[in-house]
Write an enzyme that holds these catalytic residues in place. Structure first.
Site, PDB file in Angstrom:
ATOM      1  N   CYS A  22      13.005   7.560 -13.643  1.00 50.33           N
ATOM      2  CA  CYS A  22      14.160   6.656 -13.513  1.00 50.33           C
ATOM      3  C   CYS A  22      13.989   5.626 -12.405  1.00 50.33           C
ATOM      4  O   CYS A  22      14.809   4.712 -12.278  1.00 50.33           O
ATOM      5  CB  CYS A  22      15.437   7.462 -13.290  1.00 50.33           C
ATOM      6  SG  CYS A  22      15.492   8.345 -11.717  1.00 50.33           S
ATOM      7  N   HIS A  50       0.812  -1.220   0.000  1.00 49.14           N
ATOM      8  CA  HIS A  50       0.000   0.000   0.000  1.00 49.14           C
ATOM      9  C   HIS A  50       0.845   1.269   0.000  1.00 49.14           C
ATOM     10  O   HIS A  50       0.323   2.368   0.135  1.00 49.14           O
ATOM     11  CB  HIS A  50      -0.947   0.004   1.202  1.00 49.14           C
ATOM     12  CG  HIS A  50      -1.961  -1.105   1.144  1.00 49.14           C
ATOM     13  ND1 HIS A  50      -2.704  -1.512   2.241  1.00 49.14           N
ATOM     14  CD2 HIS A  50      -2.347  -1.916   0.117  1.00 49.14           C
ATOM     15  CE1 HIS A  50      -3.502  -2.505   1.893  1.00 49.14           C
ATOM     16  NE2 HIS A  50      -3.289  -2.770   0.618  1.00 49.14           N
ATOM     17  N   CYS A  84      18.180  13.336 -14.851  1.00 49.64           N
ATOM     18  CA  CYS A  84      16.729  13.120 -14.825  1.00 49.64           C
ATOM     19  C   CYS A  84      16.003  14.408 -14.435  1.00 49.64           C
ATOM     20  O   CYS A  84      15.546  15.154 -15.278  1.00 49.64           O
ATOM     21  CB  CYS A  84      16.389  11.977 -13.867  1.00 49.64           C
ATOM     22  SG  CYS A  84      14.639  11.577 -13.792  1.00 49.64           S
ATOM     23  N   GLN A 134      -7.843 -11.819  17.074  1.00 46.26           N
ATOM     24  CA  GLN A 134      -9.179 -12.191  16.621  1.00 46.26           C
ATOM     25  C   GLN A 134      -9.108 -13.292  15.559  1.00 46.26           C
ATOM     26  O   GLN A 134      -8.061 -13.568  14.996  1.00 46.26           O
ATOM     27  CB  GLN A 134      -9.911 -10.966  16.038  1.00 46.26           C
ATOM     28  CG  GLN A 134     -10.231  -9.876  17.044  1.00 46.26           C
ATOM     29  CD  GLN A 134      -9.048  -8.953  17.304  1.00 46.26           C
ATOM     30  OE1 GLN A 134      -8.212  -8.773  16.442  1.00 46.26           O
ATOM     31  NE2 GLN A 134      -9.002  -8.379  18.499  1.00 46.26           N
TER      32      GLN A 134
END
Length: 381
Positions: free
Chosen positions: A55, A44, A82, A147
């Site tokens: 790049c 995520h 770049c 749980q």
């Protein structure tokens, strides 16, 4: 701050037992704890990381990136060839999982002998289905969670307990020590000098800045107190707001010795540290390259041995001829955390909560053909 489990995983990785980590968290703690980037999939994203879309260079920051949803940020790639605008790496709800991270995660799950699912509800798809990839190759799944999860019936071993306690017991059995966490932050002291118009005085400027850019924040510094050694001509100063900057004027013949007291935010392991800085008109141009990695390792070793923070060292020096500027990059230990294993607590916890083992048939762990509608709904979340 990395938890005991974060650092226990580092111990397992260094011992050659843990091969790969898959995380759905965006806090960046696995990287900070010491898991190598090539052995980590952050499905995520990471709220402290920027990436160059051109790049592919990744930039780990000491502050939270201001955007989410793979949007452009205010900084550019530092590669001179770049220079593209950087993007954040945290997914928004509508964003697909990054293929690079997902492919690595699937590959290692298929190869795994054992997949440990630690402290996860295993309800977010498609990540929750990744552990099942190991079953096809004869691997096993171990779930540790307080749980129940929708994948409990697929597990060879199921433990309802605290992850810290369970992982402590594992390291005890393996006779492994949990390494301390040593946080090292970087900053720059920039000294700029220029002659006055009449050439009688030197106007100089001191600035404490982030290594990530002049406009980037320094989140670990609350304020800086500046005092002058053996010199009553200059008034002490307190810099309370960013940019941390001080200007003074001297004659060419005078050198200045300063003490910079860095006051840290409450989350740091010590309230302050002091650094001595010298200002001379004749700035040394001998800026031989320092062994940054060796200096950082020495700081970690010293901080670990003495169990204290505030240690610092120069890791890089640069000189700019016009205007006359010296840039000193410092590394400073801002936190040292040691972890104690709690084996007795693990034993007590497993006795009270129970350890469930699944019987295996020829096709792997036995599973029930019946599944409630509630479980089906959860598995789709």
């Amino acid at each position: 701050m990395p938890s005991l489990t974060h650092m226990a995983l580092v111990a397992l990785e260094r011992a050659g037992i843990l091969k790969f980590v898959i995380s759905q968290n965006v806090d960046g703690l696995h990287l900070r704890s010491g898991i190598p980037r090539k052995k980590l999939a952050e499905l995520h994203g990471n709220s402290f990381m920027e990436v160059c879309p051109s790049c592919g260079i990744e930039y780990m920051r000491d502050f939270e990136v201001e955007t989410i949803g793979l949007k452009e940020t205010s900084r550019r790639c530092s590669d001179k060839k770049c220079g593209a605008r950087l993007k954040d790496t945290v997914l928004d709800w509508e964003d697909a999982l990054p293929s690079k991270e997902m492919n690595q995660a699937e590959k290692h799950c298929r190869m795994a002998d054992v997949v440990l699912c630690l402290g996860t509800s295993l309800q977010i798809t498609p990540a929750c289905n990744l552990p099942l990839r190991s079953l096809r190759g004869g691997g096993k799944i171990v779930i540790v969670n307080l749980q129940k999860t929708p994948k409990d019936k697929k597990a060879t071993l199921l433990l309802h307990g605290l992850v810290d306690k369970v992982i402590s017991g594992v390291l005890d059995i393996l006779n492994l020590q949990i390494p301390p966490f040593v946080r090292i932050d970087l900053f720059q002291i920039i000294l700029t000098q220029a002659l006055s118009i009449d050439e009688k005085y030197v106007n100089w400027n001191l600035r404490v800045a982030s290594v990530h850019g002049l406009k980037a924040p320094l989140p670990f510094i609350k304020s800086i107190e500046i005092s002058f050694v053996d010199n009553q001509d200059y008034k002490a100063a307190i810099l309370q707001n960013e940019p941390f900057q001080l200007k003074r004027r001297t004659s060419q013949s005078k050198s200045i010795e300063m003490v910079l007291k860095f006051n840290f935010i409450d989350g740091c392991g010590c309230p302050f540290t002091e650094i001595n800085v010298s200002l001379k008109w004749e700035v040394s141009t001998d800026h031989s390259k320092l062994d940054k990695d060796a200096i950082l390792q020495n700081l970690r070793d010293t901080a670990t041995d003495e169990s204290c923070c505030g240690k610092n060292a120069v890791v890089e020096r640069n000189f700019i001829p016009s205007p006359k500027t010296e840039v000193l990059t410092y590394a400073i230990v801002t936190n040292v955390v040691t972890y104690k294993k709690t084996t007795e607590a693990v034993q007590a916890d497993t006795l009270s909560n129970g350890v469930k083992r699944r019987k295996n048939d020829a096709n792997g762990p036995a599973t029930s053909k019946k599944r409630s509608k509630v479980q089906r709904r959860k598995s789709r979340l």
